[in-house]
Scaffold this motif. Structure first.
Motif, PDB file in Angstrom:
ATOM      1  N   ALA A   1       5.989   9.487   6.206  1.00 25.43           N
ATOM      2  CA  ALA A   1       6.530   8.360   5.452  1.00 25.43           C
ATOM      3  C   ALA A   1       7.092   8.800   4.111  1.00 25.43           C
ATOM      4  O   ALA A   1       8.236   8.466   3.756  1.00 25.43           O
ATOM      5  CB  ALA A   1       5.448   7.299   5.262  1.00 25.43           C
TER       6      ALA A   1
ATOM      7  N   SER B   1      -1.417  -0.065  -3.747  1.00 26.39           N
ATOM      8  CA  SER B   1      -1.810   0.583  -2.493  1.00 26.39           C
ATOM      9  C   SER B   1      -3.194   1.213  -2.610  1.00 26.39           C
ATOM     10  O   SER B   1      -3.979   1.205  -1.654  1.00 26.39           O
ATOM     11  CB  SER B   1      -0.773   1.642  -2.104  1.00 26.39           C
TER      12      SER B   1
ATOM     13  N   GLY C   1       2.844   3.068   5.996  1.00 29.24           N
ATOM     14  CA  GLY C   1       3.500   2.011   5.239  1.00 29.24           C
ATOM     15  C   GLY C   1       3.489   2.272   3.746  1.00 29.24           C
ATOM     16  O   GLY C   1       4.536   2.187   3.068  1.00 29.24           O
TER      17      GLY C   1
END
Length: 375
Positions: free
Chosen positions: A236, A263, A286
């Protein structure tokens, strides 16, 4: 009673940990070598210069151009005392020819235009950098050195304050190795990235059964879980890092830094109230997209050599992964050895997650609202 002790420990830890809530203290130094002459520009954050030389004359916490201009001589003297250039063992004379201000994504910077003269044409430039190290040991200086089409970069830190850079086009393997080193160094000082990773790793040696955490039976199962998380995070952030550095995507620095703090909070809270335990690799992917933009700001500031753009990107990514693997190599065996005891489940897993969430909550408030709650 246990909950009270955990909260107290978390608060104490939150106060003891360095916050580093804003973007890390950096300065940006660009030098262009033309035979024996050197021209350059040095961008230093006004908030850092305020700590070093004092700019806010009336103490209202709002710096004005008049206040900055009144301290031009002090700013120039301080900066030049912390940067020494030499070639062939002989010092190069350096002076500040002009001072301006400029906006960066993380605040206003003083811009010092530099001119220097060495005794002979420069083939290798020796740089001694010590700006702010006595005030902020986490400060780093990002240098971009150009000579015609050749570009090289360096990062200065307290343990790497003296470096020698050649002005010739560096070898490809040397560029790759330099950016690997930059990647390792960046992940090791990126406390928010480390805490996010640790939040995801803490339950890797545990399994959820009947609403309770229990130790995994084999190290192999834990290692596979960790491998999935690290791989997802890597894919990612590599994606958004590459897109951001190539200019295909861009997000405001404050939004990125705030999202990174968020996060960390969510990953830590999930250890206390599991909602996506089996989907942590997907969550790592993500949020890794957001963390990639944070990594990209470092590479953008370093100034990637256009002739070796892909090689430098790959080198930086490899360095980040090596830094992460070093953290995993230290964490996983110790966590697995402690996994079955109450100490790990309550103090390390629960207590650690509470501490991480609280520190990240302060980061989020500081980054989103532009406050300074912890020194």
């Amino acid at each position: 009673m246990m909950a009270r002790w955990l909260i107290l420990a978390a608060l104490l830890l939150a106060g003891a940990l360095p916050a580093y809530a804003h973007k890390a203290s950096d300065s940006y130094l660009a030098l262009d070598v033309k035979e024996q002459r050197i021209e350059g520009q040095w961008d230093i954050a006004l908030r850092d210069l305020e700590m070093a030389v004092g700019i806010d004359a009336n103490g209202d916490a709002a710096l004005t151009w008049d206040e900055v201009r009144a301290r031009h001589a002090a700013i120039a003297a301080y900066a030049l005392s912390r940067l020494k250039l030499s070639s062939g063992g002989e010092p190069c004379r350096l002076r500040v020819s002009e001072q301006l201000v400029d906006k960066h994504t993380d605040g206003t910077y003083s811009v010092l235009r530099l001119q220097g003269e060495c005794g002979a044409p420069v083939t290798a430039l020796e740089v001694d950098y010590s700006l702010l190290f006595d005030i902020d040991p986490q400060h780093k200086g990002l240098l971009r050195l150009t000579h015609g089409p050749a570009t090289s970069a360096a990062i200065f830190a307290p343990d790497a304050r003296r470096q020698t850079l050649t002005v010739a086009e560096p070898a490809r393997w040397r560029q790759f190795a330099d950016y690997v080193r930059h990647g390792v160094w960046h992940i090791w000082i990126g406390f928010d990235h480390i805490l996010f990773l640790l939040s995801l790793l803490l339950p890797a040696v545990l399994v959820r059964r009947d609403g309770q955490w229990q130790g995994r039976d084999t190290l192999k199962a834990s290692a596979i879980d960790v491998l999935k998380i690290v791989t997802a995070f890597t894919l990612a952030h590599s994606l958004t890092l590459s897109l951001a550095v190539l200019g295909a995507l861009s997000l405001p620095s404050r939004l990125v830094e705030s999202a990174i703090a968020a996060s960390v909070i969510l990953a830590a809270l999930n250890n206390l109230w599991p909602l996506y335990h089996r989907w942590r690799a997907l969550v790592a992917f993500g949020f890794g997209l957001i963390h990639g933009f944070g990594f990209a700001s470092v590479l953008a500031d370093l100034g990637l050599p256009q002739g070796a753009l892909v090689l430098s990107l790959v080198g930086f990514n490899v360095g980040v992964e090596l830094g992460q693997l070093a953290i995993v190599a230290l964490f996983l065996p110790l966590a697995f050895a402690l996994r079955r005891g109450l100490f790990y489940r309550r103090m390390v897993m629960t207590g650690g997650s509470v501490c991480i969430a609280l520190v990240a909550l302060v980061w989020l408030a500081e980054r989103a609202l532009d406050l300074q709650l912890m020194l």
